[in-house]
Scaffold this motif. Structure first.
Motif, PDB file in Angstrom:
ATOM      1  N   CYS A   8       7.102 -70.180 -44.956  1.00 25.57           N
ATOM      2  CA  CYS A   8       6.171 -70.550 -46.028  1.00 25.57           C
ATOM      3  C   CYS A   8       6.104 -72.078 -46.141  1.00 25.57           C
ATOM      4  N   CYS A  33       9.552 -65.663 -46.956  1.00 28.56           N
ATOM      5  CA  CYS A  33       9.355 -65.842 -45.519  1.00 28.56           C
ATOM      6  C   CYS A  33      10.640 -65.588 -44.747  1.00 28.56           C
ATOM      7  N   ARG A  71      13.959 -69.712 -55.489  1.00 25.62           N
ATOM      8  CA  ARG A  71      13.089 -69.120 -54.476  1.00 25.62           C
ATOM      9  C   ARG A  71      13.891 -68.266 -53.486  1.00 25.62           C
TER      10      ARG A  71
HETATM   11 ZN    ZN Z   1      10.073 -69.655 -47.423  1.00 27.93          ZN
END
Ligand code: ZN
Ligand code: ZN
Ligand code: FE
Length: 682
Positions: A8, A33, A71
């Motif tokens: 990403c 990702c 994240r």
């Molecule tokens: Zn990522």
């Protein structure tokens, strides 16, 4: 378990940011990702069941992993330079030359010097070189023994790709999607890569970097690289470090290794945008194993495991209104591919806790997938449904378009290379009244003998000879057009033996396959007498089409075909196209125009036959037409036929998420077997 996803934007930015702790780290990933299917061994999907189990997280990574606001919260492959996998560069015999710190610079300088590298990726090893270096690309072709089949390319970003190809918005979007497939793009004249990248083609297959390693290698490299599967010729790509030394050591000048195991081999997916619509040609990394939602009516269907075809094989697990299709597993006649196919079936059954209630196979008794399905059915005492090849193509197209199980039938047009017919013949140019349960053959291409059987597939000049003999006085044409490259070539071939075989019908099975007509035209135009990869003649013929030429000569249109209305079966006969085509060649009409006239003629003939069938049968398909089979990978035919049919008021179903080629068969087989089971239950 989901599909592997391309790096990403935030992960890419971190990898390239000197102040970030993941600067220069080739395995940066997050919950959005990174690797998924390629690293998983079993469920539940967490780190200990993946090849990341060998890398205990450091305190920093563990903190990210535990933090719901991060994240990387529960990102199973989370890693950093302190705790995660590492790359290194080694010689072809396995001697380590550079560690992670220096490897990227060394890789980039080797590429600039024209060297060939084997690079371990997400789903397998690739072979790479500078795509603008003709000598390097040629060397790669020779060492890999892949002489003509186009190589895939990777470029740093869309701006680099746009120097070589015309890029439509839908294509740019597809390239930049998390699946990051290879997208076939029209080459533009602005800049060209080395000629040997895609000989005889008018398009390039480009992809964008999808791992941090790719981003690091390509960052400001300035040129695209060839990134083709790491194998010799048609074998499956390597996934294991020792195997890579053994099999790729003789091809590559250096090997980029890493210490995270590739558990599941995944080839790069291939897609094409036709008239703004995306069509997958190879469903693989980035797509598998994402389930496809099946249309209404399949909710109560039994669990069907469909075993697919033989080339471009996939299998499909159907249950609860969903279909899980495997990644592309290649040609099962290759023992390594067949072994991987068996392993992949076992893996998917484990990952999806799946036990089939019935099996579906092709009618071809010699397909290894058919044999496997029949054996398994006998052992486990499960019903096995044989599904006719082209019926499966059409059913796959219906499922791909969300057509409900109980919908009225469609007119299915299945055009491909060869498939086993319901009458035991070799079909491949079929017009079928079809729903999910059953079909009736209404029309087909006029059957033509294949002199030498399978040899006629490898040598299109043989098909051309059979077509010409059936269409007129071939000997007279050979004299009159003696100077044409095809007849010059024919004089070096054993045509007397062929005549005898054709007259006696020895080793000359007849086929209605549309793909063989493309081969024959490719041969007569002088483009291709013998192929080195599947459908090469057809691909080169499409590439040769000068799209603007038909507009420039409005009074000359497509070559004509004849529609023969037989009692039980209609035929589309190509015999009238040959004299016109030979005459064009004789007059020195450019190949681009000849190829355009062939494509236009075939498209017109298909549309006309569809209209006439619709009138003659009183339109039981209510104007709904489904297009499937490998021929519909041809964008000129696909787009042209759709436009013509839509202009005549038809509704056209074409493939989207599932390949029109044999890679889509397993879905169609599963849908047919499920629909029959639902009907039988009442
Ligand atoms: Zn990522
Ligand atoms: Zn860490
Ligand atoms: Fe097929």
């Amino acid at each position: 378990v989901t599909a592997d996803a391309a790096t990403c934007a935030p992960c890419r930015a971190e990898t390239l940011d000197p102040s970030n702790r993941r600067y220069g780290y080739p395995f940066t990933n997050c919950t959005h990702c990174g690797p998924r299917l390629s690293i998983v061994r079993r469920i539940p999907y967490d780190r200990r069941h993946t090849s990341m189990a060998a890398f205990p997280m450091c305190a920093d990574c563990a903190r990210e992993y535990e933090d719901p606001l991060d994240r990387r919260f529960h990102a199973q492959p989370n890693a950093c330079p302190a705790c995660g996998p590492r790359i290194w560069l080694e010689t072809p015999d396995g001697e380590r030359t550079e560690g992670q710190g220096d490897a990227i610079d060394a890789i980039r300088s080797l590429l600039r010097q024209g060297r060939i590298l084997a690079i371990k990726g997400i789903g397998g090893f690739h072979l790479a070189c500078d795509a603008t270096d003709e000598a390097a690309v040629r060397r790669l072709r020779e060492r890999k023994r892949r002489y003509e089949k186009p190589f895939a390319l990777m470029a740093e970003n869309l701006a680099v790709i746009a120097r070589y190809c015309r890029l439509e918005p839908a294509e740019a979007e597809l390239l930049a999607s998390p699946a990051a497939p290879i997208v076939l793009l029209r080459a533009s004249a602005a800049e060209r890569v080395a000629d040997s990248v895609a000989p005889g083609q008018a398009s390039y297959g480009f992809m964008l970097p999808y791992t941090p390693l790719h981003h690091l290698i390509l960052h400001e490299l300035g040129v695209p690289i060839v990134l083709t599967s790491g194998n010799v010729s048609e074998e499956p790509q390597c996934t294991d470090n020792l195997e890579a030394r053994r099999r790729l050591g003789g091809i590559a000048d250096a090997i980029v290794q890493h210490d995270r195991d590739i558990v599941n081999r995944l080839d790069d997916a291939v897609a094409r945008v036709i008239d703004g619509r995306t069509q997958l040609l190879r469903r693989a990394r980035g797509y598998a194993p994402a389930p496809l939602s099946l249309p209404e009516g399949f909710e109560q269907a039994p669990r069907v495991l469909a075993l697919g075809g033989e080339l471009k094989s996939t299998f499909c697990l159907l249950r609860d209104g969903q279909a899980v299709m495997s990644q592309h597993l290649g040609d099962l006649e290759n023992p390594a591919a067949y072994a991987a196919y068996g392993e992949a079936i076992a893996l998917y059954e484990g990952l999806f806790e799946y036990t089939p209630e019935r099996l579906a196979v092709d009618l071809h008794p010699d397909y290894l997938s058919t044999k496997l399905g029949r054996e398994r059915g006998a052992q486990a005492d499960l019903p096995v449904n044989g599904v006719q090849h082209h019926h499966a193509h059409i059913a796959a197209c219906l499922a791909d378009n969300g057509v409900p199980l109980d919908a009225p039938p469609v007119l299915g047009i299945a055009l491909d290379g060869l498939g086993f017919g319901a009458d035991g013949g070799l079909w491949g140019g079929e017009f079928l009244l079809a729903d999910y349960r059953q079909f009736r053959r209404l029309a087909a291409f006029r059957p033509v003998p294949m002199p030498g059987g399978a040899q006629a597939v490898r040598e299109p000049w043989r098909m051309a000879y059979a077509y010409l003999r059936g269409a007129g006085d071939c000997a007279a044409w050979a004299r009159r057009y003696a100077h044409l490259p095809y007849f010059e070539y024919l004089r070096t071939r054993p045509t007397v033996v062929l005549d005898q075989a054709l007259e006696a019908g020895i080793n000359c099975p007849v086929t209605s396959a549309c793909g063989r007509l493309f081969d024959a035209v490719a041969a007569v135009t002088g483009l291709r007498q013998a192929v080195t990869y599947e459908a090469q003649g057809a691909m080169e013929l499409e590439a040769a089409v000068d799209a603007g030429s038909l507009d420039e000569r409005p009074d000359e249109t497509g070559y004509t075909f004849i529609i023969e209305r037989g009692k039980s079966l209609w035929h589309l006969d190509a015999k009238t196209l040959w004299p016109a085509l030979l005459d064009d060649l004789d007059r020195g009409v450019p190949i681009g125009f000849v190829a355009a006239r062939f494509h236009a003629g075939l498209t017109q003939a298909l549309a006309k036959l569809i209209r006439e069938l619709t009138d003659a049968h009183d339109n039981p398909w209510q104007g709904r037409v489904a297009l499937s089979g490998g021929v519909f990978q041809n964008a000129v035919i696909s787009a042209g036929l759709r436009r013509r049919l839509e202009a005549s008021g038809f509704e056209v179903f074409a493939h989207r998420q599932v390949p029109p080629n044999d890679g889509g068969l397993s879905l169609g087989q599963a849908a047919v077997a499920a629909a029959r089971a639902v009907a039988a239950r009442g």
